[in-house]
Design an enzyme around this catalytic site. Structure first.
Site, PDB file in Angstrom:
ATOM      1  CG  ASP A   1      -1.646   1.218   1.466  1.00  0.00           C
ATOM      2  OD1 ASP A   1      -2.457   1.538   0.585  1.00  0.00           O
ATOM      3  OD2 ASP A   1      -1.426   1.893   2.483  1.00  0.00           O
TER       4      ASP A   1
ATOM      5  CG  ASP B   1       1.761  -0.237   5.079  1.00  0.00           C
ATOM      6  OD1 ASP B   1       1.831   0.037   3.870  1.00  0.00           O
ATOM      7  OD2 ASP B   1       0.704  -0.146   5.725  1.00  0.00           O
TER       8      ASP B   1
ATOM      9  CE1 TYR C   1      -5.672   3.778   3.275  1.00  0.00           C
ATOM     10  CE2 TYR C   1      -4.476   1.833   4.004  1.00  0.00           C
ATOM     11  CZ  TYR C   1      -4.497   3.073   3.390  1.00  0.00           C
ATOM     12  OH  TYR C   1      -3.335   3.616   2.903  1.00  0.00           O
TER      13      TYR C   1
ATOM     14  CD  GLU D   1       3.285   5.603   4.901  1.00  0.00           C
ATOM     15  OE1 GLU D   1       2.696   6.237   5.796  1.00  0.00           O
ATOM     16  OE2 GLU D   1       3.235   4.362   4.790  1.00  0.00           O
TER      17      GLU D   1
END
Ligand SMILES: *[C@@H]1O[C@H](CO)[C@@H](O)[C@H](O)[C@H]1NC(C)=O
Ligand SMILES: *[C@@H]1O[C@H](CO)[C@@H](O)[C@H](O)[C@H]1NC(C)=O
Ligand SMILES: *[C@@H]1O[C@H](CO)[C@@H](O)[C@H](O)[C@H]1NC(C)=O
Length: 471
Positions: free
Chosen positions: A79, A82, A230, A450
């Site tokens: 994703d 990670d 999520y 990120e």
């Protein structure tokens, strides 16, 4: 994970452009940025890598995914920083990559092929995730186990738990988004690979039916696989309507259009509390949300549907007025609604075209380095870009440099060091600067440092547009 809806908004703005009339200005190398924005997806690949892999410091990983439920779930994308395969945002990434190719693929030149490969890497996996008619895979990889370790994908040994939605424990948002992704990608492959396109489309039809017939949120169905990572805050009605819209675009079957028209009111009802991904209420613009991201599809539905109701004035509401209002709400000077004429053909689109192009280009250029820090927020683009992105594979030495297994906490020195990351994740667009234009370039600040797949995906289309405009 982080959520920076800026890039998604850019796609919306660019998606509305009729003909670009902006003056030709020399600025960034959009050809270079486009190639890199697509290359990034190779760095996120899970599974057995092909010989054509260009980001060669990445190796095979997660080759037993699905074995806990005796299924083959190898492949797909990690994703973000990670190593979890979150199918809800992954499907959204796939829908956006497909939309980028559908709108701007003919402007991509030789990069179009790479974009198709990036889509197929996801769709091959999404087909595996939905090949049992009575269930669907929502997530692969225990998110808590994964987030607790700082391991490269190639030797992670955290639990690769598979989280499944079923008739009894449904997940309409994840299933409907997968249906949207499969339908959108079926249009992409329609001419180049008819057989593949047909299998994507027939699967999309079945998955949508499953999502609609057994309604419920995956929040409660798969628990820790969804929340707090999520969580679906905005409900699943938006994904169902979004999925139906893409299925209508792919099939032209009237039942999908009927579905959209009969259900769109759910997104307008004031009793529907729409919240953004942080849990805070999303501002409504005339009843339609301005948010478009992995959770909230409202704005995307209005833009997508506007494309076909443009020639069908009796069906223009609420889609075209909402799309117009969205753009007004994004442009900095925000003209009051009364200053805009909502002609059925969408006057604003034409009148605002060059202005929108110029506005969008400034946003793109900011991301590529035209900002107070002179910092490109795309890794590997330009001379000054983030060096300490929050990304496991990028931070930990590659298998080339360090073939021995690296344990869960063994890589912490690489995380803590001030030194740059070991591996260049070329093309990764990071979360970006703070509101005052400062940027920490710190692994400790994932909000800024990120990259996530669903931000790169729409950027691909926007960059193709500017590559063509400036060549
Ligand atoms: C832009 O980037 C491409 C690909 O990296 C390169 O081949 C080309 O020479 C660059 N163009 C300019 C004007 O620098
Ligand atoms: C999903 O879970 C979050 C957090 O608990 C909650 O706020 C949200 O309303 C839930 N969404 C749905 C559709 O149930
Ligand atoms: C800029 O904003 C960040 C994040 O809010 C804050 O930490 C920092 O102190 C601010 N810097 C300046 C120079 O204002």
């Amino acid at each position: 994970m982080c959520t920076n809806s800026l890039l998604l908004r850019l796609l919306i703005a660019a998606g509305l452009l009729a003909t670009g009339t902006a003056a030709k200005v020399t600025s960034h190398n959009y050809t270079d940025a486009l190639a890199k924005s697509i290359l990034f997806f190779e760095g996120q690949r899970s599974g057995k890598l092909p010989n054509s892999q260009r980001m060669t410091w990445r190796k095979d990983s997660a080759l037993h995914d699905g074995s806990d439920i005796h299924r083959d779930l190898v492949g797909g994308y990690y994703d973000a920083g990670d190593n979890v395969k979150f199918n809800f945002p992954m499907a959204f990434t796939t829908t956006l990559l497909s939309w980028s190719v559908l709108e701007f693929g003919n402007l991509m030149g030789s990069e179009r092929q790479h974009a198709l490969e990036a889509i197929r890497w996801a769709t091959d996996y999404l087909l595996k995730a939905t090949n049992d008619p009575g269930s669907g895979v929502g997530v692969v990889g225990d998110p808590n186990g994964d987030h607790n370790c700082w391991q490269r994908p190639e030797d992670m040994d955290t639990p690769r738990t598979t989280y499944v939605v079923t008739k009894e424990k449904p997940g309409s948002e994840v299933s409907a988004e997968i249906a949207a992704a499969l339908a959108a990608s079926s249009i992409v492959f329609k001419h180049s690979d008819r057989t593949y396109s047909n299998s994507l489309l027939s699967r999309a039809i079945h998955v949508f039916q499953f999502a609609d017939q057994y309604q419920g949120s995956y929040n409660s169905s798969i628990g820790e696989g969804a929340c707090p990572f999520y969580c679906d805050f905005s409900g699943y009605m938006d994904e169902l309507i979004w999925g139906a819209s893409w299925l209508y675009k792919a099939t032209k079957a009237p039942n999908y259009w009927k579905y959209v028209k009969e259900n769109i009111h759910y997104l307008e009802s004031s009793s529907t509390v729409v919240r953004n991904v942080n849990g805070s209420p999303v501002p409504f613009v005339g009843g339609g949300s301005t948010e478009f991201g992995w959770d909230c599809k409202h704005a995307g539905i209005n833009i997508l549907v506007s494309q076909w109701v443009m020639t069908d004035p009796s069906n223009s509401k609420p889609f075209i007025p909402k799309a117009d209002q969205l753009i007004c709400s994004i442009l900095p000077e925000s003209p009051a609604p009364k200053s805009v004429t909502y002609s059925p053909g969408g006057l604003l689109f034409k009148a605002g075209s060059s202005h929108l192009v110029d506005f969008t280009r400034k946003q793109v250029d900011y991301i590529l380095g035209s900002n107070p820090l002179g910092m490109s927020y795309m890794v590997g683009y330009g001379t000054k870009f983030p060096q300490r992105i929050h990304h496991r594979a990028s931070v930990v030495p590659s298998m080339h440099k360090h073939p021995q297994h690296i344990q869960c906490h063994e890589a912490e020195p690489y995380f803590k060091t001030k030194a740059p990351n070991q591996n260049l994740l070329i093309g990764a667009v990071v979360g970006g600067p703070a509101e005052n234009d400062t940027f920490e370039d710190s692994r400790y600040d994932p909000g800024q440092s990120e990259p996530v797949t669903y931000n790169n995906a729409p950027f691909v289309g926007v960059l193709a547009f500017f590559k063509a405009l400036h060549s």
